[in-house]
Design a protein around this motif. Structure first.
Motif, PDB file in Angstrom:
ATOM      1  N   ALA A  16      43.483  33.445  51.871  1.00  0.00           N
ATOM      2  CA  ALA A  16      42.202  34.101  51.534  1.00  0.00           C
ATOM      3  C   ALA A  16      41.844  35.724  51.405  1.00  0.00           C
ATOM      4  N   VAL A  17      41.905  36.012  52.794  1.00  0.00           N
ATOM      5  CA  VAL A  17      41.651  37.386  52.882  1.00  0.00           C
ATOM      6  C   VAL A  17      43.232  38.205  53.035  1.00  0.00           C
ATOM      7  N   VAL A  18      44.091  37.680  53.098  1.00  0.00           N
ATOM      8  CA  VAL A  18      45.232  37.882  52.954  1.00  0.00           C
ATOM      9  C   VAL A  18      45.672  38.757  51.447  1.00  0.00           C
ATOM     10  N   SER A  19      44.820  37.533  50.755  1.00  0.00           N
ATOM     11  CA  SER A  19      45.288  37.281  49.017  1.00  0.00           C
ATOM     12  C   SER A  19      44.050  39.059  48.613  1.00  0.00           C
ATOM     13  N   ALA A  20      43.429  39.365  49.718  1.00  0.00           N
ATOM     14  CA  ALA A  20      42.466  40.110  48.695  1.00  0.00           C
ATOM     15  C   ALA A  20      42.234  41.559  49.367  1.00  0.00           C
ATOM     16  N   PHE A  21      43.721  41.883  49.495  1.00  0.00           N
ATOM     17  CA  PHE A  21      44.702  43.442  50.285  1.00  0.00           C
ATOM     18  C   PHE A  21      44.777  43.410  48.938  1.00  0.00           C
ATOM     19  N   PHE A  22      45.145  43.141  48.327  1.00  0.00           N
ATOM     20  CA  PHE A  22      45.810  43.706  47.271  1.00  0.00           C
ATOM     21  C   PHE A  22      44.811  43.676  46.438  1.00  0.00           C
ATOM     22  N   PRO A  23      44.221  43.244  45.384  1.00  0.00           N
ATOM     23  CA  PRO A  23      42.939  43.726  44.962  1.00  0.00           C
ATOM     24  C   PRO A  23      42.224  44.938  45.237  1.00  0.00           C
ATOM     25  N   ALA A  24      41.996  44.806  46.517  1.00  0.00           N
ATOM     26  CA  ALA A  24      41.034  45.667  47.432  1.00  0.00           C
ATOM     27  C   ALA A  24      41.773  46.656  47.588  1.00  0.00           C
ATOM     28  N   ILE A  25      43.238  46.923  47.805  1.00  0.00           N
ATOM     29  CA  ILE A  25      43.258  48.266  47.962  1.00  0.00           C
ATOM     30  C   ILE A  25      43.469  48.893  47.094  1.00  0.00           C
ATOM     31  N   ARG A  26      43.718  48.450  45.582  1.00  0.00           N
ATOM     32  CA  ARG A  26      44.208  48.745  44.272  1.00  0.00           C
ATOM     33  C   ARG A  26      42.076  49.419  43.896  1.00  0.00           C
ATOM     34  N   ALA A  27      41.028  48.608  43.671  1.00  0.00           N
ATOM     35  CA  ALA A  27      39.505  49.448  43.860  1.00  0.00           C
ATOM     36  C   ALA A  27      39.711  50.766  44.902  1.00  0.00           C
ATOM     37  N   LEU A  28      40.357  50.547  45.824  1.00  0.00           N
ATOM     38  CA  LEU A  28      40.458  51.645  47.178  1.00  0.00           C
ATOM     39  C   LEU A  28      40.376  53.202  46.309  1.00  0.00           C
ATOM     40  N   ARG A  29      42.195  52.129  45.480  1.00  0.00           N
ATOM     41  CA  ARG A  29      42.192  53.753  45.234  1.00  0.00           C
ATOM     42  C   ARG A  29      41.953  55.007  44.137  1.00  0.00           C
ATOM     43  N   LEU A  30      41.308  53.753  43.448  1.00  0.00           N
ATOM     44  CA  LEU A  30      40.566  54.253  42.358  1.00  0.00           C
ATOM     45  C   LEU A  30      39.722  55.525  42.491  1.00  0.00           C
ATOM     46  N   ARG A  31      39.927  57.119  41.419  1.00  0.00           N
ATOM     47  CA  ARG A  31      38.926  57.956  41.654  1.00  0.00           C
ATOM     48  C   ARG A  31      37.846  57.970  40.973  1.00  0.00           C
ATOM     49  N   PRO A  32      36.458  57.907  41.328  1.00  0.00           N
ATOM     50  CA  PRO A  32      35.396  57.415  40.664  1.00  0.00           C
ATOM     51  C   PRO A  32      35.658  58.141  39.433  1.00  0.00           C
ATOM     52  N   VAL A  33      35.213  59.587  38.921  1.00  0.00           N
ATOM     53  CA  VAL A  33      35.051  60.160  38.139  1.00  0.00           C
ATOM     54  C   VAL A  33      36.639  59.148  37.032  1.00  0.00           C
ATOM     55  N   GLU A  34      37.348  59.216  37.094  1.00  0.00           N
ATOM     56  CA  GLU A  34      38.025  58.433  36.055  1.00  0.00           C
ATOM     57  C   GLU A  34      38.248  56.827  36.126  1.00  0.00           C
ATOM     58  N   ALA A  35      37.875  56.415  36.853  1.00  0.00           N
ATOM     59  CA  ALA A  35      37.491  54.434  36.897  1.00  0.00           C
ATOM     60  C   ALA A  35      36.171  55.020  35.912  1.00  0.00           C
ATOM     61  N   ILE A  36      35.121  55.850  36.269  1.00  0.00           N
ATOM     62  CA  ILE A  36      33.891  55.742  34.515  1.00  0.00           C
ATOM     63  C   ILE A  36      34.593  56.503  33.797  1.00  0.00           C
ATOM     64  N   ARG A  37      35.670  57.464  33.397  1.00  0.00           N
ATOM     65  CA  ARG A  37      35.876  58.043  32.012  1.00  0.00           C
ATOM     66  C   ARG A  37      36.351  56.649  31.152  1.00  0.00           C
ATOM     67  N   GLY A  38      36.958  55.023  32.863  1.00  0.00           N
ATOM     68  CA  GLY A  38      38.074  54.609  31.640  1.00  0.00           C
ATOM     69  C   GLY A  38      39.405  54.515  31.218  1.00  0.00           C
TER      70      GLY A  38
END
Lengths: 404, 232
Positions: A382-404
Motif C-alpha cells: 500500500a505504501v509503495v503503491s501510494a508513492f507514484f500517485p503522491a509524487i505525481r500530486a506533489l509535482r503539480l503547480r498550484p497555478v496550473e492545477a487550478i487553471r485545469g
C-alpha cells in the motif's frame, strides 16, 4: 482533518473504491491460501518424516554416517531403550537393526534396506502397523517373515506368503542369505521408501547378522515437536559416547523442503501483491488526476507538500486497509474449513505426490506469524503503491492545477 | 498608511523561447492596507496572471513582489506555501471548496493547517460563517449549497487565516445578480469594519462600481489607475 479528507475521498467514487477493496481482499485471500497450502504440504511432509520414517530423534553409534555402509552397532541397546523410555517427554522408543542387501524372488530381485524391528515398539514409534494394506503385522509364529512395501510387491509380483530370499553381509562381512515369507504388504505416504524398505523381526535379523543385545539405531518419538531440542540435549548429555541427531539432521532434505516451501509461498504472495500494487497505483493515479484542480487549491491555500503526501498516502492506506480484514477473514475461514476437511489431490496428482513423500490429502494451515507477515507485506504494498500517485500530486503547480 | 503589497517592474512572459507572450508587462503596483481595489480589463489583459503573481501562485519572469516587507519572488516552494497560508486569502471564480468537507470544515481547514487550537478554531468558524450569513448551513457540504452560498463560504475560508489581504479572481462571475450583490455587500462590510484589504479582478460593472480604486490593464500593462469616491 487529513484523515477525514482521505476517508471521504475514498467514497467519492464508491464503485471504483469497492472494486479495489475487493481486489485487495481477494489478493490477500489468494496469497494467504497459497501460503497455507504450502505450509500444509510442508507440515504434512514433516509429519510423515517424523511419524513414519525418522521419529523426532535417532541415536546411533558415534561413527555412524548417513551413507549406511558398515553401520556401527550400539551395545547394550536394551539398557539404552529403557533409559530413554524413562525420560520426560518421550512417547515411544524403538531399536532397529539395519542391513543393506538384496531381495530376490524366482522372477526378479531388488536392492533394499532390511530393517530389523521390535514389532510392538515400532508400532508405537512409527505408523508402520497402521499402514498395513494386506496381511498381518508379525502375528504368525514363524520368525522368518517380512513386511514389504506395496510398490516393491507390485514390482516383483509379490503376494502374501510369497517366498523371498534376503541376502546381505553379516557382522564379519560374510555373505548371508535367508528365506522369508511375505507376511504383510504396507503402503506408506512415501512410495520411494516403500520400494526400498522391508521389515523383519529384530531378533531374526540380529541372529543372521551375528549381533547380540545390539542395534544400529534407536528411534525416539516425543510427545511434542517442541520438545525435540531439549530432549536431544538431555539425551546427548546422558550418552556422550553416542551420536544423537534430530530429524532435520537425519533428513536434511525434509528441512530444506520446509524452508523452500515457505520461500516459494512468499514468492507467490509477492507476485500477487505486485499485481495488486499496479491496480492500486492505477486507481490512485486516476483519483489524483481527477482532482488536479482540488489539489492545486489545497496547495494554493497553504497545504504543504508533506501534508499533501500524507493525504495521498493515508487515502491509499485506507483503501487497502478496508479490504485487508475481509481478505484475512475470508482466508482464515477457508483455511479453517479445509484444515478440517483436507484437499484430496488423488484425482489430479495420482501417485505423484506419494512418489515424493507427500500425502495426497493436503491440510492447509497458516500460523499467526504468517498472517502477520502477509499483512506487513500488504501494508508495504500500500505504501509503495501510494508513492507514484503522491509524487505525481506533489509535482503539480498550484497555478496550473487550478487553471485545469 | 500601511503598505501591504509593493510590486516593482513585474513582467511575465510565457513561451520565452518560442513565441513569447507578454502576459504582464512592467507593472508597478502599490497597495495599502484597507484598499478595496478592482483589476479590470478585457480578457487576456493579464488580470489573473497579475493576481497569481501577487498571490505567490506564480513567479514573475522579472521584477519582484514585496508583501508586508517580505520579498516573495525568490521564496522556495515550501516557504511560499507557508507564506500564502499565513498572509494571503484566496477567493476563486469557481469557488473551489473542498467537496468532501462541510462548510464548517472548509473554513476550519485553513486554521488546522495553521495549527490554531481547537477552541479558537471553533469560535472563529462560527463567527465567520455568521458574518457571511451562513450560520444555518454550517454542516452542509458544498454540493448542497447554491453558487452564492459557496462563494460566501469561500470568503469565510479566505478570512479564516487572518490574512494580510484577500485576492479574488472574478468572484461574481458565476453568480446571479442577487448573489453577486450579496457577496459584494459582505466583502465591502469586511473591508469597512475590519479594514480587510481586497483586490479582485473582474469584468462585472456592478463590482467595478463598488471598488474604491480601479486599475485597468491592457495587454499586460496598467492603462489607468483611478480612485473612485463613490463606494458602497
Amino acid at each position: 482533518m487529513i484523515t477525514t479528507i482521505a476517508w471521504r475521498n475514498i467514497w467519492r467514487n464508491k464503485t471504483r473504491s469497492i472494486v479495489i477493496m475487493t481486489s485487495v481482499a481477494l489478493g490477500l485471500w489468494a496469497g494467504a491460501f497459497i501460503a497455507a497450502l504450502y505450509w500444509g504440504m510442508g507440515q504434512e511432509r514433516m509429519r510423515i518424516a517424523i511419524e513414519n520414517e525418522i521419529a523426532h530423534l535417532q541415536v546411533h553409534a558415534p561413527d555412524f554416517t548417513l551413507e549406511f555402509t558398515n553401520i556401527p552397532a550400539i551395545a547394550n541397546v536394551n539398557e539404552l531403550t529403557a533409559q530413554i523410555t524413562a525420560m520426560q517427554g518421550v512417547k515411544a522408543v524403538s531399536a532397529r537393526t539395519i542391513a543393506m542387501g538384496m531381495l530376490a524372488t524366482a522372477t526378479g530381485s531388488a536392492g533394499i534396506q532390511i530393517n530389523g524391528i521390535e514389532p510392538n515398539a515400532e508400532a508405537a514409534t512409527s505408523q508402520l502397523k497402521s499402514k498395513l494394506k494386506e496381511g498381518t503385522y508379525f502375528e504368525t509364529k514363524k520368525t522368518n517373515t517380512v513386511l514389504v512395501g506395496a510398490k516393491l510387491a507390485k514390482k516383483l509380483k509379490l503376494k502374501l506368503n510369497s517366498k523371498v530370499v534376503l541376502t546381505f553381509q553379516d557382522k564379519e562381512d560374510n555373505l548371508v542369505s535367508a528365506a522369508f515369507r511375505v507376511e504383510g504388504i504396507y503402503q506408506s505416504y512415501n512410495t520411494a521408501l516403500d520400494e526400498r524398505n522391508v521389515y523383519v523381526p529384530i531378533t531374526t535379523l540380529n541372529n543372521l547378522l551375528g549381533l547380540q543385545h545390539e542395534a544400529h539405531e534407536v528411534a525416539v518419538l516425543l510427545q511434542s515437536d517442541d520438545l525435540t531440542p531439549s530432549v536431544k540435549a538431555a539425551l546427548a548429555a546422558q550418552n556422550p559416547a553416542l551420536k544423537v541427531q534430530d530429524w532435520k539432521e537425519i533428513s536434511p532434505e525434509t528441512g530444506l523442503i520446509l524452508s523452500t516451501m515457505g520461500q516459494a509461498s512468499m514468492v507467490f504472495v509477492v507476485i500477487i501483491l505486485l499485481a495488486l500494487a499496479f491496480g492500486i497505483i492505477n486507481t490512485m493515479l486516476m483519483a489524483v488526476l481527477e482532482r488536479t484542480r482540488e489539489i492545486g487549491v489545497l496547495m494554493a491555500l497553504g497545504m504543504n507538500k508533506l501534508k499533501l503526501f500524507a493525504m495521498i498516502l493515508t487515502e491509499t492506506f485506507m483503501l487497502v486497509m478496508v479490504g485487508c480484514p475481509f481478505g484475512l477473514l475470508l482466508a482464515w475461514a477457508v483455511i479453517q474449513l479445509l484444515a478440517r476437511k483436507g484437499i484430496d489431490l488423488t484425482a489430479i496428482a495420482g501417485q505423484t505426490m506419494q512418489d515424493f513423500g507427500f500425502s495426497n490429502v493436503i491440510y492447509p494451515g497458516l500460523p499467526a506469524s504468517q498472517y502477520l507477515q502477509i499483512v506487513i507485506l500488504v501494508v508495504i504494498t500500500a505504501v509503495v503503491s501510494a508513492f507514484f500517485p503522491a509524487i505525481r500530486a506533489l509535482r503539480l503547480r498550484p497555478v496550473e492545477a487550478i487553471r485545469g | 498608511m500601511d503598505t501591504v503589497i509593493d510590486a516593482h517592474n513585474i513582467s511575465k512572459v510565457y513561451n520565452p523561447d518560442t513565441i513569447p507572450v507578454h502576459a504582464v508587462n512592467n507593472v508597478h503596483l502599490h497597495v495599502e492596507r484597507g484598499e478595496f481595489t478592482a483589476l479590470v480589463g478585457p480578457s487576456g489583459s493579464g488580470k489573473t496572471t497579475l493576481l497569481n503573481i501577487l498571490g505567490g501562485l506564480d513567479h514573475p519572469t522579472s521584477g519582484n513582489v514585496v508583501i508586508n516587507g517580505t520579498d516573495i519572488t525568490h521564496l522556495g516552494s515550501n516557504k511560499l506555501i507557508d507564506f500564502r497560508l499565513h498572509n494571503i486569502g484566496f477567493v476563486f471564480q469557481s469557488f473551489n471548496l473542498i467537496p468532501v468537507l462541510t462548510a464548517r470544515e472548509n473554513v476550519e481547514f485553513i486554521m488546522l493547517l495553521q495549527n490554531v487550537p481547537k477552541k479558537e478554531r471553533d469560535q472563529r468558524v462560527v463567527a465567520l460563517l455568521n458574518e457571511v450569513g451562513l450560520s444555518d448551513k454550517m454542516d452542509v457540504r458544498p454540493a448542497q449549497l447554491s453558487g452564492g452560498q459557496q462563494q460566501r463560504v469561500a470568503v469565510a475560508r479566505a478570512l479564516a487565516s487572518k490574512p494580510q489581504f484577500i485576492l479574488a479572481d472574478e468572484p461574481t462571475a458565476n453568480l446571479d445578480s442577487a448573489s453577486a450583490f450579496n457577496l459584494l455587500d459582505i466583502m465591502a462590510k469586511l473591508n469597512r469594519e475590519e479594514n480587510m484589504t481586497f483586490i479582485f479582478s473582474t469584468h462585472d460593472q456592478r463590482v467595478i462600481e463598488r471598488a474604491r480604486r480601479v486599475i485597468t490593464l491592457v495587454d499586460g500593462s496598467i492603462a489607468s489607475d483611478t480612485a473612485q469616491t463613490k463606494t458602497d
